[in-house]
Design a protein around this motif. Sequence first.
Motif, mmCIF file in Angstrom:
data_model
loop_
_atom_site.group_PDB
_atom_site.id
_atom_site.type_symbol
_atom_site.label_atom_id
_atom_site.label_comp_id
_atom_site.label_asym_id
_atom_site.label_seq_id
_atom_site.Cartn_x
_atom_site.Cartn_y
_atom_site.Cartn_z
ATOM 1 N N ARG A 91 1.074 -0.521 -0.673
ATOM 2 C CA ARG A 91 -0.114 0.098 -1.256
ATOM 3 C C ARG A 91 -1.370 -0.698 -0.886
ATOM 4 O O ARG A 91 -2.432 -0.111 -0.615
ATOM 5 C CB ARG A 91 0.017 0.193 -2.770
ATOM 6 N N GLY A 95 -3.025 2.042 1.129
ATOM 7 C CA GLY A 95 -3.618 2.909 0.125
ATOM 8 C C GLY A 95 -5.136 2.929 0.225
ATOM 9 O O GLY A 95 -5.809 2.022 -0.254
ATOM 10 N N ASP A 96 -5.692 3.931 0.876
ATOM 11 C CA ASP A 96 -7.135 4.026 1.032
ATOM 12 C C ASP A 96 -7.566 5.482 0.962
ATOM 13 O O ASP A 96 -6.780 6.362 0.622
ATOM 14 C CB ASP A 96 -7.590 3.388 2.351
ATOM 15 N N GLU A 97 -8.840 5.743 1.277
ATOM 16 C CA GLU A 97 -9.355 7.104 1.187
ATOM 17 C C GLU A 97 -8.728 8.009 2.241
ATOM 18 O O GLU A 97 -8.658 9.223 2.057
ATOM 19 C CB GLU A 97 -10.868 7.092 1.337
ATOM 20 N N THR A 99 -5.502 7.679 3.616
ATOM 21 C CA THR A 99 -4.064 7.875 3.443
ATOM 22 C C THR A 99 -3.669 7.688 1.990
ATOM 23 O O THR A 99 -3.992 6.673 1.373
ATOM 24 C CB THR A 99 -3.271 6.889 4.322
ATOM 25 N N GLN A 100 -2.969 8.658 1.452
ATOM 26 C CA GLN A 100 -2.434 8.557 0.092
ATOM 27 C C GLN A 100 -0.946 8.235 0.180
ATOM 28 O O GLN A 100 -0.195 8.903 0.884
ATOM 29 C CB GLN A 100 -2.646 9.871 -0.657
ATOM 30 N N THR A 102 2.614 7.745 -1.836
ATOM 31 C CA THR A 102 3.419 7.904 -3.048
ATOM 32 C C THR A 102 4.742 7.184 -2.824
ATOM 33 O O THR A 102 5.253 7.146 -1.704
ATOM 34 C CB THR A 102 3.666 9.383 -3.390
ATOM 35 N N VAL A 134 -0.876 12.403 3.531
ATOM 36 C CA VAL A 134 -0.032 11.920 2.437
ATOM 37 C C VAL A 134 1.288 11.415 2.993
ATOM 38 O O VAL A 134 1.926 12.091 3.802
ATOM 39 C CB VAL A 134 0.233 13.039 1.408
#
Length: 232
Positions: A91, A95-97, A99-100, A102, A134
């Motif tokens: 993450r 984890g940034d604007e 690429t999401q 989960t 995503v």
Amino acid sequence: MTTVTLDALDLSALLCSRVCHDVISPVGAIVNGLEVLEDEDSAEMRDFALDLIRKSARQASARLQFARIAFGAAGSAGASIDLADAENVARGMFGDEKTQLTWSAPRALFPKNKVKLLLNLVVIAVTAIPRGGVIDVAVTGEGDAPLFVLTAKGAYARIPPHVEALIAGTPESGTVDAHAIQPFYAGLVARAAEMGVRFSIQGDTVTIRAEAAADAAEPDVQPDPDGDDNAI
């Protein structure tokens, strides 16, 4: 195809090049920010420089923490790594604007090479969606026989060029350079972990599946006639 092997010196040099490539940009930005602080009297510019330094320092730290587990000897005192630590560094790294990410995985210790493979597959999943999107990471099963399923969905999704041959250790060029070392290294880790890796694509979604090598050799689904499904 001929399987390519690298001696220890070449492998370590190429991995070092990869890590340096990842951190040189944020470290350079920190240097630029410090230079602005030294030369500027404008309060606005100094605030900009401090913000740049803070963001770049966090980015450099995240990339080094990720590399420590994905490429290095993190947790070398033991044979296992906590999947929660893997999630945290993934993450922090991705984890940034754009690429999401989960993540669905048990809170458990897994064998080191299997966790290293998982993180390296996350890197490959990111390259499968060059314009962002995503990425879903799902880990099921026990530590000795896990199943990793990563799906990357985004515009212009594709199986990264040459990645399947590189993971198999049989690059078409017959050589491995710093650009190709990451998927090649992922293949080395997969074999050490006794896991096979399979890629498939359907529409705007790329799926990467990793499981025990014996299971990966016999897919449990029929290939999509409109997609591509290959085992490594």
